[in-house]
Write an enzyme that holds these catalytic residues in place. Structure first.
Site, PDB file in Angstrom:
ATOM      1  N   ASN A   9      10.222 -57.848  43.593  1.00  7.85           N
ATOM      2  CA  ASN A   9      11.098 -57.814  44.355  1.00  7.85           C
ATOM      3  C   ASN A   9      10.951 -57.208  44.869  1.00  7.85           C
ATOM      4  O   ASN A   9      10.754 -55.692  45.250  1.00  7.85           O
ATOM      5  CB  ASN A   9      12.311 -56.913  42.990  1.00  7.85           C
ATOM      6  CG  ASN A   9      13.791 -56.850  43.910  1.00  7.85           C
ATOM      7  OD1 ASN A   9      14.402 -57.828  44.829  1.00  7.85           O
ATOM      8  ND2 ASN A   9      14.358 -56.082  42.769  1.00  7.85           N
ATOM      9  N   TRP A  10      11.617 -57.794  46.140  1.00  8.35           N
ATOM     10  CA  TRP A  10      11.051 -56.348  47.181  1.00  8.35           C
ATOM     11  C   TRP A  10      12.242 -55.949  47.945  1.00  8.35           C
ATOM     12  O   TRP A  10      12.001 -55.489  49.041  1.00  8.35           O
ATOM     13  CB  TRP A  10      10.585 -57.911  49.347  1.00  8.35           C
ATOM     14  CG  TRP A  10       8.914 -58.405  48.880  1.00  8.35           C
ATOM     15  CD1 TRP A  10       8.587 -58.254  47.418  1.00  8.35           C
ATOM     16  CD2 TRP A  10       8.622 -59.228  49.169  1.00  8.35           C
ATOM     17  NE1 TRP A  10       7.567 -59.190  47.554  1.00  8.35           N
ATOM     18  CE2 TRP A  10       7.114 -59.575  48.389  1.00  8.35           C
ATOM     19  CE3 TRP A  10       8.976 -60.079  50.774  1.00  8.35           C
ATOM     20  CZ2 TRP A  10       6.311 -60.337  49.557  1.00  8.35           C
ATOM     21  CZ3 TRP A  10       7.644 -60.367  50.926  1.00  8.35           C
ATOM     22  CH2 TRP A  10       6.823 -60.900  50.593  1.00  8.35           C
ATOM     23  N   LYS A  11      13.126 -56.145  47.425  1.00 13.11           N
ATOM     24  CA  LYS A  11      14.638 -55.702  47.702  1.00 13.11           C
ATOM     25  C   LYS A  11      15.098 -55.455  49.413  1.00 13.11           C
ATOM     26  O   LYS A  11      14.523 -56.166  49.927  1.00 13.11           O
ATOM     27  CB  LYS A  11      14.673 -53.855  47.698  1.00 13.11           C
ATOM     28  CG  LYS A  11      14.213 -53.591  45.928  1.00 13.11           C
ATOM     29  CD  LYS A  11      14.695 -53.034  45.196  1.00 13.11           C
ATOM     30  CE  LYS A  11      14.219 -52.411  43.730  1.00 13.11           C
ATOM     31  NZ  LYS A  11      14.040 -51.194  43.269  1.00 13.11           N
ATOM     32  N   HIS A  99      20.891 -57.303  38.696  1.00 11.16           N
ATOM     33  CA  HIS A  99      20.388 -56.137  39.073  1.00 11.16           C
ATOM     34  C   HIS A  99      20.901 -54.648  39.796  1.00 11.16           C
ATOM     35  O   HIS A  99      22.172 -55.092  40.033  1.00 11.16           O
ATOM     36  CB  HIS A  99      19.821 -55.974  40.151  1.00 11.16           C
ATOM     37  CG  HIS A  99      18.251 -54.672  40.870  1.00 11.16           C
ATOM     38  ND1 HIS A  99      18.580 -53.944  40.975  1.00 11.16           N
ATOM     39  CD2 HIS A  99      16.667 -55.207  41.089  1.00 11.16           C
ATOM     40  CE1 HIS A  99      17.792 -52.994  40.970  1.00 11.16           C
ATOM     41  NE2 HIS A  99      16.653 -53.970  40.343  1.00 11.16           N
ATOM     42  N   GLU A 101      20.416 -52.788  40.620  1.00 11.29           N
ATOM     43  CA  GLU A 101      21.465 -51.690  42.494  1.00 11.29           C
ATOM     44  C   GLU A 101      22.832 -52.640  43.092  1.00 11.29           C
ATOM     45  O   GLU A 101      23.808 -51.538  43.412  1.00 11.29           O
ATOM     46  CB  GLU A 101      20.211 -52.076  42.868  1.00 11.29           C
ATOM     47  CG  GLU A 101      19.431 -50.755  43.186  1.00 11.29           C
ATOM     48  CD  GLU A 101      17.431 -51.144  43.525  1.00 11.29           C
ATOM     49  OE1 GLU A 101      17.571 -52.016  44.123  1.00 11.29           O
ATOM     50  OE2 GLU A 101      17.320 -50.636  43.176  1.00 11.29           O
ATOM     51  N   GLU A 171      15.352 -53.837  32.706  1.00 10.27           N
ATOM     52  CA  GLU A 171      15.553 -52.190  33.534  1.00 10.27           C
ATOM     53  C   GLU A 171      15.944 -51.263  33.353  1.00 10.27           C
ATOM     54  O   GLU A 171      17.199 -51.451  33.812  1.00 10.27           O
ATOM     55  CB  GLU A 171      15.467 -52.945  34.949  1.00 10.27           C
ATOM     56  CG  GLU A 171      14.538 -54.310  35.331  1.00 10.27           C
ATOM     57  CD  GLU A 171      14.631 -54.297  36.776  1.00 10.27           C
ATOM     58  OE1 GLU A 171      13.154 -54.389  37.513  1.00 10.27           O
ATOM     59  OE2 GLU A 171      15.565 -54.007  37.144  1.00 10.27           O
ATOM     60  N   GLY A 177      12.213 -47.324  40.610  1.00  7.16           N
ATOM     61  CA  GLY A 177      12.509 -46.294  41.626  1.00  7.16           C
ATOM     62  C   GLY A 177      11.852 -44.775  41.512  1.00  7.16           C
ATOM     63  O   GLY A 177      12.426 -44.234  42.151  1.00  7.16           O
ATOM     64  N   SER A 213       9.579 -48.744  37.825  1.00  5.99           N
ATOM     65  CA  SER A 213       8.248 -48.210  37.346  1.00  5.99           C
ATOM     66  C   SER A 213       6.871 -48.581  37.567  1.00  5.99           C
ATOM     67  O   SER A 213       6.165 -48.457  36.784  1.00  5.99           O
ATOM     68  CB  SER A 213       8.488 -46.633  37.800  1.00  5.99           C
ATOM     69  OG  SER A 213       9.252 -46.577  38.321  1.00  5.99           O
ATOM     70  N   GLY A 234       9.269 -53.464  41.799  1.00 10.55           N
ATOM     71  CA  GLY A 234       9.866 -53.808  42.417  1.00 10.55           C
ATOM     72  C   GLY A 234       9.044 -53.055  43.568  1.00 10.55           C
ATOM     73  O   GLY A 234       8.046 -53.348  44.557  1.00 10.55           O
ATOM     74  N   GLY A 235       8.707 -51.645  44.005  1.00  9.98           N
ATOM     75  CA  GLY A 235       7.837 -50.696  45.135  1.00  9.98           C
ATOM     76  C   GLY A 235       6.163 -51.909  44.771  1.00  9.98           C
ATOM     77  O   GLY A 235       5.606 -51.507  45.784  1.00  9.98           O
TER      78      GLY A 235
HETATM   79  P1  PGA Z   1      10.690 -50.438  40.992  1.00 13.64           P
HETATM   80  O1  PGA Z   1      12.052 -51.227  40.966  1.00 13.64           O
HETATM   81  O2  PGA Z   1       9.568 -51.115  39.918  1.00 13.64           O
HETATM   82  O3  PGA Z   1      10.933 -49.888  42.005  1.00 13.64           O
HETATM   83  O4  PGA Z   1      10.590 -49.555  39.863  1.00 13.64           O
HETATM   84  C1  PGA Z   1      12.136 -53.080  40.086  1.00 13.64           C
HETATM   85  C2  PGA Z   1      13.365 -53.025  40.018  1.00 13.64           C
HETATM   86  O5  PGA Z   1      14.209 -53.003  40.681  1.00 13.64           O
HETATM   87  O6  PGA Z   1      13.515 -54.448  39.884  1.00 13.64           O
END
Ligand code: PGA
Length: 256
Positions: A9-11, A99, A101, A171, A177, A213, A234-235
């Protein structure tokens, strides 16, 4: 059927030029291609404006592309939104819905997320439905209640068949994050609970991903857990070497 899936997930990161570089690096690193050959599904989810360049680059590689969200209606006067139909038409095969967010920033509810999953499925996409508790909910000891409520409301809105054909990503919001991943024991406990809730409604064979994470350091251990079928990353999906190591861990390969 449960399959191993690693989704990145590149956001809100990467313009088309940067997406081209990152996707090329992932393809050139043989880990992703070898993993795909060994049955792992790899999905990249760039921002909308980088979808096409990523789709073109991955064409013929066996890697998939997904959107990060879709609207619950097929088309119409919804300024700034994107439909599942459009994502499917340009070559996406997956879409992330719900998600945390978006739950936080766009006030998305479980019922809306269920409708999005239904629309995605009707358009030929596989939804990756995100669920998970906040830090406060975990500290209050209500994690399983929260998870059960999210599943029930999503199933109510989407229908059982849609959930059967979806991927679920657990999640925990406190792990996203933050660098503070759930321990394998914490993740497995919730995954096993989700698995049981799904089996109770006849949804067997759903792939369950852990997200929050995930890095090249903790991925292999998380993947040894019985009910963890992969990861939503994500990251660490923004660095091709980390992402390749996570993919390798999923296919049981040693990182290069
Ligand atoms: P993260 O994000 O790996 O940076 O914690 C995961 C996600 O939001 O899908």
């Amino acid at each position: 059927m449960r399959t191993r899936i690693i989704a990145g997930n590149w956001k809100m990161n990467s313009n088309p030029g940067q997406a081209k570089v990152l996707a090329s690096e992932i393809v050139v690193d043989c880990a992703a291609i070898r993993a795909v050959e060994s049955g792992v599904t790899v999905v990249l989810c760039p921002p909308y404006t980088s979808l096409e360049v990523t789709i073109n680059l991955l064409s013929g590689t066996g890697l998939h592309v997904g959107g990060q969200n879709c609207h619950h209606e097929p088309q119409g006067a919804y300024t700034g939104e994107i439909s599942a139909e459009v994502l499917a038409a340009i070559g996406c095969s997956y879409v992330i819905v719900g998600h945390s967010e978006r739950r936080r920033d766009q006030n998305e509810t479980d019922s809306l997320i269920g409708k999005k999953a239904e629309r995605a499925t009707a358009s030929g996409l596989t939804p990756i439905i995100c669920i998970g508790e906040t830090l406060q909910e975990r500290q209050e000891g209500v994690t399983m209640e929260v998870i059960q409520r999210q599943i029930s409301e999503i199933v109510k809105a989407a229908g059982r068949d849609v959930v059967c054909g979806s991927v679920i990503a657990y999640e925990p919001v406190w792990a996203i994050g933050t660098g503070l991943a759930a321990t394998p024991e914490q993740a497995q406990e919730v995954h096993s609970f989700i698995r049981k809730s799904l089996v109770d409604i006849g949804a067997v064979g759903v792939s369950l991903l852990y997200g929050g994470s995930v890095t090249e350091t903790n991925a292999a251990e998380l993947f040894t857990c019985q009910d963890i079928d992969g990861a939503l990353v994500g990251g660490a999906s923004l660095r091709s070497s980390s992402f390749a190591s996570i993919i390798s861990a999923a296919s049981g390969q040693s990182a290069r």
